[in-house]
Enzyme design. Structure first.
Site, PDB file in Angstrom:
ATOM      1  N   TYR A 205      69.882 125.520  15.443  1.00 15.36           N
ATOM      2  CA  TYR A 205      70.392 126.523  16.643  1.00 15.36           C
ATOM      3  C   TYR A 205      70.879 125.237  16.841  1.00 15.36           C
ATOM      4  O   TYR A 205      71.270 124.139  17.506  1.00 15.36           O
ATOM      5  CB  TYR A 205      69.122 126.991  17.443  1.00 15.36           C
ATOM      6  CG  TYR A 205      69.304 127.527  18.494  1.00 15.36           C
ATOM      7  CD1 TYR A 205      70.914 128.885  17.413  1.00 15.36           C
ATOM      8  CD2 TYR A 205      68.530 128.387  18.904  1.00 15.36           C
ATOM      9  CE1 TYR A 205      71.052 130.007  18.421  1.00 15.36           C
ATOM     10  CE2 TYR A 205      69.591 128.628  20.317  1.00 15.36           C
ATOM     11  CZ  TYR A 205      70.470 130.171  19.491  1.00 15.36           C
ATOM     12  OH  TYR A 205      71.128 131.308  20.156  1.00 15.36           O
TER      13      TYR A 205
ATOM     14  N   LYS B 212      71.280 150.717  -1.947  1.00 13.77           N
ATOM     15  CA  LYS B 212      72.310 149.654  -2.751  1.00 13.77           C
ATOM     16  C   LYS B 212      72.719 148.795  -2.318  1.00 13.77           C
ATOM     17  O   LYS B 212      73.122 146.895  -3.321  1.00 13.77           O
ATOM     18  CB  LYS B 212      74.248 150.486  -2.463  1.00 13.77           C
ATOM     19  CG  LYS B 212      75.277 150.346  -2.280  1.00 13.77           C
ATOM     20  CD  LYS B 212      74.939 151.217  -4.202  1.00 13.77           C
ATOM     21  CE  LYS B 212      76.973 150.680  -4.027  1.00 13.77           C
ATOM     22  NZ  LYS B 212      77.221 152.225  -5.126  1.00 13.77           N
TER      23      LYS B 212
END
Length: 403
Positions: A51, A106
């Site tokens: 970060y 899915k």
């Protein structure tokens, strides 16, 4: 007060959870997928690189050279699984919230069978313009878009417009995944029966998403005599009630000039492909050609029950896992996207879909080919790699692969 975590043990109180103890619901408890980190952050140095301030260097580099986004973010391996919940798994228009378990499923299949990360996105809109605009605005995050469970004929326009607008693969699995697996199974059924694809007559019951895509890929594969039937009869240019998609299909099919209902079209047909539901009378099946092939794909109730189909057909396939020769989209979409992502394809071409079908069919050798085994199992570990390799090669040949 901090939010309570998901319960570690399932609730057993039927008053608070009427589905407690049901193994299907317990499997879905808390969802079927999660996001995990691909790097560790265990100290200040790692945090400063993952970060701020380190991440700013990567952002700046991508701003200067946008192609770096594939190398330094998850974009090269992530697909959006997008629906509006209007045509879910035979359940119909159940809305975006109720569709989410299917979209999670899915995403799970993408990861388990193709090693592809994906994010389920259920949109609360059914307007075509709004849908296209929303997906287009989300697209920079993803390497591909898998459209799912969108009602016809809207699905055709949505896919077309997104393909025109985006430079990443857009694939409506209900159309093209089904079509790829059907073609693969048909090629092997033809090998088994000794028939030629150019000589057979195919009748497709259903002119929705799957029916249209199956018709198109079969025509490209060399089927010369093909008729599509909807609830009002054979698609023909003489009919005044056809939408543009059906009219276009009518212009490219039914070279024999058939008319009437499904039972009429089946007389002497070599192949019946059902993607619509309903029940086909046994006497109509009995009038098909010798050595017929019956692909009755409606779920959970095939248009022709296998027990009846086997009385007249040389090869029988369904969409169900409890009968041989299951036409299952999971044989196609994980490998297709894996192959497309691996070569940074800008789109999925017709050649890539045909290559996927050829690769699937080729997995069954002449020695193994038999009436109850014309398509591989979804659990065959060769499937996704073979499809991915064929799709990557076709992408290069078709000029849509990129560095």
């Amino acid at each position: 007060m901090a939010a309570e975590p998901f319960p570690s043990e399932p609730s057993t109180d039927p008053l608070t959870d009427p589905y407690a103890g049901d193994p299907v619901f317990e499997l879905h408890r808390g969802g079927k997928i999660e996001v995990t980190s691909s790097v560790q952050v265990t100290n200040a140095d790692e945090l400063s690189m993952a970060y701020t301030p380190g991440v700013a260097r990567v952002c700046t580099a991508i701003a200067e050279n946008p192609s770096l986004v594939r190398k330094y973010t998850w974009k090269s391996n992530v697909v959006a699984v997008v629906t509006d919940g209007t045509a879910v798994l035979g359940l119909g228009d159940i809305g975006p919230a109720a569709s989410l378990p299917v979209m999670e499923g899915k995403a799970l299949l993408f990861k388990e069978f193709g090693g592809v990360d994906s994010v389920p996105i259920a949109l609360d809109c059914t307007d075509v313009d709004e849908f296209v605009e929303t997906v287009a605005r989300l697209a920079p995050t993803f390497g591909g878009i898998n459209l799912e469970d969108i009602s016809a004929p809207r699905c055709f326009e949505i896919e077309r417009r997104l393909k025109e607008r985006l430079d990443i693969p857009v694939f409506h699995d209900d159309q093209h995944g089904t079509a790829v697996v059907v073609l693969a199974a048909l090629r092997n059924a033809l090998r088994l029966t000794g028939k030629s694809i150019s000589d057979i007559r195919v009748v497709i019951s259903g002119a929705g998403a799957a029916g249209v895509a199956c018709a198109r890929i079969l025509l490209q594969a060399g089927v010369g005599d093909l008729a599509v039937v909807d609830s009002k009869g054979v698609l023909s240019e003489d009919r005044a009630d056809l939408n543009p998609v059906k009219l276009s299909l009518a212009q490219d099919t039914n070279t024999g000039g058939l008319s009437g209902r499904l039972v009429d079209a089946l007389d002497g047909a070599d192949v019946f492909l059902g993607v619509s539901g309903g029940t086909v009378p046994e006497d109509a099946i009995a009038r098909m050609a010798p050595g017929a092939m019956i692909f009755a794909l409606a779920n959970p109730n095939p248009e022709v029950h296998p027990d009846i189909a086997h009385r007249y057909a040389a090869v029988v396939a369904t969409g169900r896992s409890d009968f041989p020769n299951q036409i299952n989209n999971v044989l196609a979409f994980p490998g297709i996207f894996r192959g497309a992502l691996d070569v940074n394809a800008s789109r999925i071409t017709e050649g890539m879909k045909l290559a996927a079908a050829e690769a699937l069919a080729a997995l069954i050798s002449d020695q193994d080919l038999r009436a109850d085994y014309v398509i591989p199992s979804p659990f065959d570990p060769r499937v996704a790699p073979a499809v991915a390799d064929a799709v990557s090669k076709a992408a290069r040949e078709d000029g849509v692969a990129r560095p």
